[in-house]
Design a protein around this motif. Structure first.
Motif, PDB file in Angstrom:
ATOM      1  N   ASP A 201       0.825  -1.212   0.000  1.00  0.00           N
ATOM      2  CA  ASP A 201       0.000   0.000   0.000  1.00  0.00           C
ATOM      3  C   ASP A 201       0.861   1.265   0.000  1.00  0.00           C
ATOM      4  O   ASP A 201       0.455   2.301  -0.530  1.00  0.00           O
ATOM      5  N   LEU A 202       2.049   1.190   0.596  1.00  0.00           N
ATOM      6  CA  LEU A 202       2.945   2.351   0.585  1.00  0.00           C
ATOM      7  C   LEU A 202       3.421   2.627  -0.841  1.00  0.00           C
ATOM      8  O   LEU A 202       3.524   3.783  -1.254  1.00  0.00           O
ATOM      9  N   TYR A 203       3.696   1.569  -1.579  1.00  0.00           N
ATOM     10  CA  TYR A 203       4.108   1.738  -2.976  1.00  0.00           C
ATOM     11  C   TYR A 203       2.977   2.376  -3.779  1.00  0.00           C
ATOM     12  O   TYR A 203       3.197   3.279  -4.589  1.00  0.00           O
ATOM     13  N   GLY A 204       1.733   1.911  -3.558  1.00  0.00           N
ATOM     14  CA  GLY A 204       0.592   2.494  -4.263  1.00  0.00           C
ATOM     15  C   GLY A 204       0.427   3.969  -3.951  1.00  0.00           C
ATOM     16  O   GLY A 204       0.155   4.779  -4.843  1.00  0.00           O
ATOM     17  N   LEU A 205       0.598   4.337  -2.669  1.00  0.00           N
ATOM     18  CA  LEU A 205       0.492   5.749  -2.298  1.00  0.00           C
ATOM     19  C   LEU A 205       1.627   6.551  -2.918  1.00  0.00           C
ATOM     20  O   LEU A 205       1.399   7.650  -3.440  1.00  0.00           O
ATOM     21  N   GLY A 206       2.844   6.016  -2.883  1.00  0.00           N
ATOM     22  CA  GLY A 206       3.980   6.714  -3.489  1.00  0.00           C
ATOM     23  C   GLY A 206       3.765   6.959  -4.971  1.00  0.00           C
ATOM     24  O   GLY A 206       4.049   8.052  -5.486  1.00  0.00           O
ATOM     25  N   SER A 207       3.232   5.963  -5.668  1.00  0.00           N
ATOM     26  CA  SER A 207       2.952   6.109  -7.100  1.00  0.00           C
ATOM     27  C   SER A 207       1.885   7.173  -7.339  1.00  0.00           C
ATOM     28  O   SER A 207       1.969   7.959  -8.300  1.00  0.00           O
ATOM     29  N   THR A 208       0.879   7.227  -6.462  1.00  0.00           N
ATOM     30  CA  THR A 208      -0.188   8.220  -6.589  1.00  0.00           C
ATOM     31  C   THR A 208       0.357   9.632  -6.397  1.00  0.00           C
ATOM     32  O   THR A 208       0.017  10.564  -7.146  1.00  0.00           O
ATOM     33  N   LEU A 209       1.219   9.808  -5.390  1.00  0.00           N
ATOM     34  CA  LEU A 209       1.826  11.128  -5.148  1.00  0.00           C
ATOM     35  C   LEU A 209       2.692  11.541  -6.330  1.00  0.00           C
ATOM     36  O   LEU A 209       2.744  12.722  -6.703  1.00  0.00           O
ATOM     37  N   LEU A 210       3.362  10.562  -6.923  1.00  0.00           N
ATOM     38  CA  LEU A 210       4.186  10.844  -8.098  1.00  0.00           C
ATOM     39  C   LEU A 210       3.323  11.326  -9.261  1.00  0.00           C
ATOM     40  O   LEU A 210       3.708  12.232 -10.011  1.00  0.00           O
ATOM     41  N   PHE A 211       2.152  10.737  -9.408  1.00  0.00           N
ATOM     42  CA  PHE A 211       1.210  11.183 -10.436  1.00  0.00           C
ATOM     43  C   PHE A 211       0.789  12.636 -10.203  1.00  0.00           C
ATOM     44  O   PHE A 211       0.694  13.429 -11.146  1.00  0.00           O
ATOM     45  N   LEU A 212       0.542  12.995  -8.947  1.00  0.00           N
ATOM     46  CA  LEU A 212       0.150  14.377  -8.643  1.00  0.00           C
ATOM     47  C   LEU A 212       1.265  15.362  -8.982  1.00  0.00           C
ATOM     48  O   LEU A 212       1.010  16.473  -9.438  1.00  0.00           O
ATOM     49  N   LEU A 213       2.501  14.943  -8.772  1.00  0.00           N
ATOM     50  CA  LEU A 213       3.640  15.840  -8.987  1.00  0.00           C
ATOM     51  C   LEU A 213       4.037  15.941 -10.455  1.00  0.00           C
ATOM     52  O   LEU A 213       4.544  16.974 -10.904  1.00  0.00           O
ATOM     53  N   THR A 214       3.840  14.864 -11.214  1.00  0.00           N
ATOM     54  CA  THR A 214       4.293  14.842 -12.612  1.00  0.00           C
ATOM     55  C   THR A 214       3.152  14.927 -13.615  1.00  0.00           C
ATOM     56  O   THR A 214       3.394  15.190 -14.792  1.00  0.00           O
ATOM     57  N   ARG A 215       1.925  14.657 -13.148  1.00  0.00           N
ATOM     58  CA  ARG A 215       0.749  14.607 -14.030  1.00  0.00           C
ATOM     59  C   ARG A 215       0.909  13.517 -15.089  1.00  0.00           C
ATOM     60  O   ARG A 215       0.333  13.594 -16.173  1.00  0.00           O
ATOM     61  N   GLN A 216       1.703  12.500 -14.767  1.00  0.00           N
ATOM     62  CA  GLN A 216       1.909  11.351 -15.652  1.00  0.00           C
ATOM     63  C   GLN A 216       1.724  10.060 -14.858  1.00  0.00           C
ATOM     64  O   GLN A 216       1.986  10.022 -13.654  1.00  0.00           O
ATOM     65  N   SER A 217       1.328   9.010 -15.548  1.00  0.00           N
ATOM     66  CA  SER A 217       1.311   7.704 -14.911  1.00  0.00           C
ATOM     67  C   SER A 217       2.744   7.290 -14.607  1.00  0.00           C
ATOM     68  O   SER A 217       3.640   7.467 -15.442  1.00  0.00           O
ATOM     69  N   PRO A 218       3.005   6.745 -13.415  1.00  0.00           N
ATOM     70  CA  PRO A 218       4.364   6.288 -13.098  1.00  0.00           C
ATOM     71  C   PRO A 218       4.913   5.304 -14.122  1.00  0.00           C
ATOM     72  O   PRO A 218       6.127   5.206 -14.300  1.00  0.00           O
ATOM     73  N   ALA A 219       4.025   4.576 -14.804  1.00  0.00           N
ATOM     74  CA  ALA A 219       4.479   3.613 -15.812  1.00  0.00           C
ATOM     75  C   ALA A 219       5.128   4.300 -17.010  1.00  0.00           C
ATOM     76  O   ALA A 219       5.888   3.674 -17.751  1.00  0.00           O
ATOM     77  N   ASP A 220       4.836   5.593 -17.196  1.00  0.00           N
ATOM     78  CA  ASP A 220       5.392   6.324 -18.338  1.00  0.00           C
ATOM     79  C   ASP A 220       6.723   6.997 -18.017  1.00  0.00           C
ATOM     80  O   ASP A 220       7.346   7.592 -18.903  1.00  0.00           O
ATOM     81  N   LEU A 221       7.148   6.932 -16.768  1.00  0.00           N
ATOM     82  CA  LEU A 221       8.406   7.552 -16.371  1.00  0.00           C
ATOM     83  C   LEU A 221       9.561   6.582 -16.594  1.00  0.00           C
ATOM     84  O   LEU A 221       9.381   5.361 -16.532  1.00  0.00           O
ATOM     85  N   PRO A 222      10.752   7.096 -16.839  1.00  0.00           N
ATOM     86  CA  PRO A 222      11.905   6.199 -17.087  1.00  0.00           C
ATOM     87  C   PRO A 222      12.318   5.471 -15.818  1.00  0.00           C
ATOM     88  O   PRO A 222      11.950   5.857 -14.703  1.00  0.00           O
ATOM     89  N   GLN A 223      13.081   4.412 -16.001  1.00  0.00           N
ATOM     90  CA  GLN A 223      13.570   3.623 -14.875  1.00  0.00           C
ATOM     91  C   GLN A 223      15.078   3.519 -14.928  1.00  0.00           C
ATOM     92  O   GLN A 223      15.685   3.565 -16.005  1.00  0.00           O
ATOM     93  N   ARG A 224      15.669   3.390 -13.757  1.00  0.00           N
ATOM     94  CA  ARG A 224      17.116   3.204 -13.659  1.00  0.00           C
ATOM     95  C   ARG A 224      17.373   2.180 -12.569  1.00  0.00           C
ATOM     96  O   ARG A 224      16.983   2.366 -11.428  1.00  0.00           O
ATOM     97  N   GLN A 225      18.039   1.081 -12.932  1.00  0.00           N
ATOM     98  CA  GLN A 225      18.323  -0.001 -11.993  1.00  0.00           C
ATOM     99  C   GLN A 225      17.045  -0.474 -11.293  1.00  0.00           C
ATOM    100  O   GLN A 225      16.985  -0.594 -10.078  1.00  0.00           O
ATOM    101  N   LEU A 226      16.010  -0.692 -12.081  1.00  0.00           N
ATOM    102  CA  LEU A 226      14.723  -1.221 -11.640  1.00  0.00           C
ATOM    103  C   LEU A 226      13.894  -0.229 -10.828  1.00  0.00           C
ATOM    104  O   LEU A 226      12.792  -0.556 -10.385  1.00  0.00           O
ATOM    105  N   LYS A 227      14.389   0.986 -10.631  1.00  0.00           N
ATOM    106  CA  LYS A 227      13.654   1.997  -9.866  1.00  0.00           C
ATOM    107  C   LYS A 227      13.114   3.074 -10.810  1.00  0.00           C
ATOM    108  O   LYS A 227      13.715   3.357 -11.855  1.00  0.00           O
ATOM    109  N   ILE A 228      11.977   3.694 -10.417  1.00  0.00           N
ATOM    110  CA  ILE A 228      11.434   4.802 -11.205  1.00  0.00           C
ATOM    111  C   ILE A 228      12.353   6.012 -11.046  1.00  0.00           C
ATOM    112  O   ILE A 228      12.600   6.472  -9.926  1.00  0.00           O
TER     113      ILE A 228
END
Length: 458
Positions: A201-228
């Motif tokens: 659930d913490l990961y889900g909340l973190g992803s949601t906050l990231l959406f608010l900050l970037t206005r993008q789905s976290p899936a559309d952001l680049p990854q580095r060493q398996l991390k967003i």
């Protein structure tokens, strides 16, 4: 999914449909008016006839059962659960309080640009809801925290809705449930393996906050060493970025240990302990095992072990002693006519069978060659003896639930053995039993990391 009701429809002479609120993974939710109380309610419905997956009935009933137990001001109150039968269908309904406000997804779509302070305040409020859920007995995991499921009203009140993916840890522990639920982009990597823990659930909340900050789905952001890799795409303080990064760690052990810890750090009541990079497990010195990894392919070639591990040496010694004494006993029976009684022949036969079993295990264990090949969609394991393939196991990579070392009791001593295991849904695949402990640890770590990458970051 085809709409089950239209505005104006009346259900059980009590609920009048007003509008469609949305469609989740389990059912369609409508805004309705309770004609008995005059209240507006959220009415969630699941049609048996139009259902494609029977697992949804279990999820729907579990949602109703758990909602009835929840008492929190930020979780819409549960009112009723009922079913309606017609000549050609059966529909299940959940009625609950209609949360006032708009979802975060709708607010962003309409142009809302929250700053860091607003996002933090929202995180604090949602974390308090998660703390409540996780402290229940048994703890409740939402499993689908995303912008569409968080409602914010004009007074700043926050509501967490849609418990269609909810899981109580008792159910998961008893049944070993492995249903994949959640929403792509907001699912933690372990959810792709049908697993969920409290920090999911913490990961889900973190992803949601990231959406608010970037206005993008976290899936559309680049990854580095398996991390967003989100830092270049947000304008926030380094402290908040560090906190958000820990929420979004792909490995569960690297996230906050609890929602309470995440809240304490966010409010400045506790220092953030960064995840220290774990030293990479190196290939054991002088090991002949060949491991090749490129893109979405991992190949492990394990040559015959021979006598280079202590376990194979012990097995060789056991074979030598047992079969040596057995050969001496047989010679004494045949040449000296000792023990030549019918009552002794059965025990002697059993000893011969044990000796053959030990010898067979020794030969196959020390002379076999193993090849493991894992691709994005499929895997294959083959075992060879003297140039002939005697075992081939194939399957879907997505069916691999765990890659780990399994500890068992040794059949020939009081010590324990560690086996290399692919844990599938319905069986275990065992290999590399006679490898050295360091070799087992190394190859299983490499395979485990590769499978996690395939499962969680397609």
């Amino acid at each position: 999914m085809e709409q089950l009701h239209q505005p104006g429809d009346i259900i059980t002479e009590r609920y009048r449909i007003l509008d469609t609120l949305g469609q989740g993974g389990v059912g369609i939710t409508y805004a309705a008016k309770d004609l008995k109380t005059g209240q507006n309610v959220a009415l969630k419905v699941l049609s048996l006839r139009r259902m494609e997956d029977w697992k949804k009935i279990e999820l729907f009933e579990r949602e109703a059962r758990i909602l009835a137990q929840l008492k929190h001001p930020a979780i819409p109150r549960y009112f009723d659960y009922f079913q309606v039968d017609t000549t050609d269908d059966r529909s299940f309904y959940i009625a609950q309080q209609l949360a006032p406000g708009k979802s975060l997804a709708v607010l962003i779509e309409r142009g809302w640009h929250p700053d860091e302070a607003q996002v933090k305040q929202l995180a604090i409020r949602v974390l308090k809801i998660i703390i409540y859920l996780h402290k229940l007995t048994p703890p409740v995991i939402h499993r689908d925290i995303k912008p569409q499921n968080i409602i914010l009203n004009r007074e700043g009140r926050v509501f967490l809705v849609d418990f269609g993916a909810v899981q109580d840890t008792y159910h998961y522990t008893v049944t070993g449930g492995s249903t994949i639920v959640g929403t792509y982009g907001y699912m933690a990597p372990e959810q792709y393996r049908g697993q969920a823990v409290l920090s999911t659930d913490l990961y889900g909340l973190g992803s949601t906050l990231l959406f608010l900050l970037t206005r993008q789905s976290p899936a559309d952001l680049p990854q580095r060493q398996l991390k967003i890799d989100f830092r270049p795409h947000v304008r926030i303080s380094s402290e908040f970025a560090d906190w958000l990064e820990k929420m979004l760690e792909p490995v569960t052990d690297d996230r906050f240990s609890s929602a309470s810890e995440a809240l304490a750090v966010l409010q400045g009541k506790q220092a953030l302990i960064k995840s220290s990079p774990k030293p990479k497990l190196q290939k054991p010195q002088d090991s002949p095992i060949q491991l090749t990894q490129k893109d979405n392919l991992l190949v492990v070639e394990i040559p015959p072990v021979g006598l280079r591990s202590k376990l194979s040496q012990v097995l060789a010694l056991v074979n030598l002693v047992w079969n040596g004494l057995l050969a001496l006993t047989i010679w004494m029976v045949l040449e000296l006519s000792l023990f030549l009684k019918s009552s002794n022949l059965i025990p002697l036969g059993i000893c011969v069978l044990i000796g053959l079993w030990l010898l067979t295990r020794f030969l196959y264990g020390t002379l076999s060659r193993t090849r493991v090949e894992i691709k994005e969609q499929e895997f294959q394991l083959q075992k060879w003896l003297l140039g002939s393939c005697y075992q081939t196991v194939k399957g879907n990579t997505g069916d691999i639930n765990q890659v780990n070392l399994k500890t068992i009791q040794s059949p020939i001593s009081n010590n324990t053995l560690r086996l290399c295991v692919f844990k599938l849904k319905h069986k275990d695949i065992i290999f590399g039993t006679l490898l050295t402990p360091l070799e087992k640890k190394w190859i299983m770590k490499e395979m485990g990391n590769f499978v996690k990458k395939i499962h969680g970051f397609k």
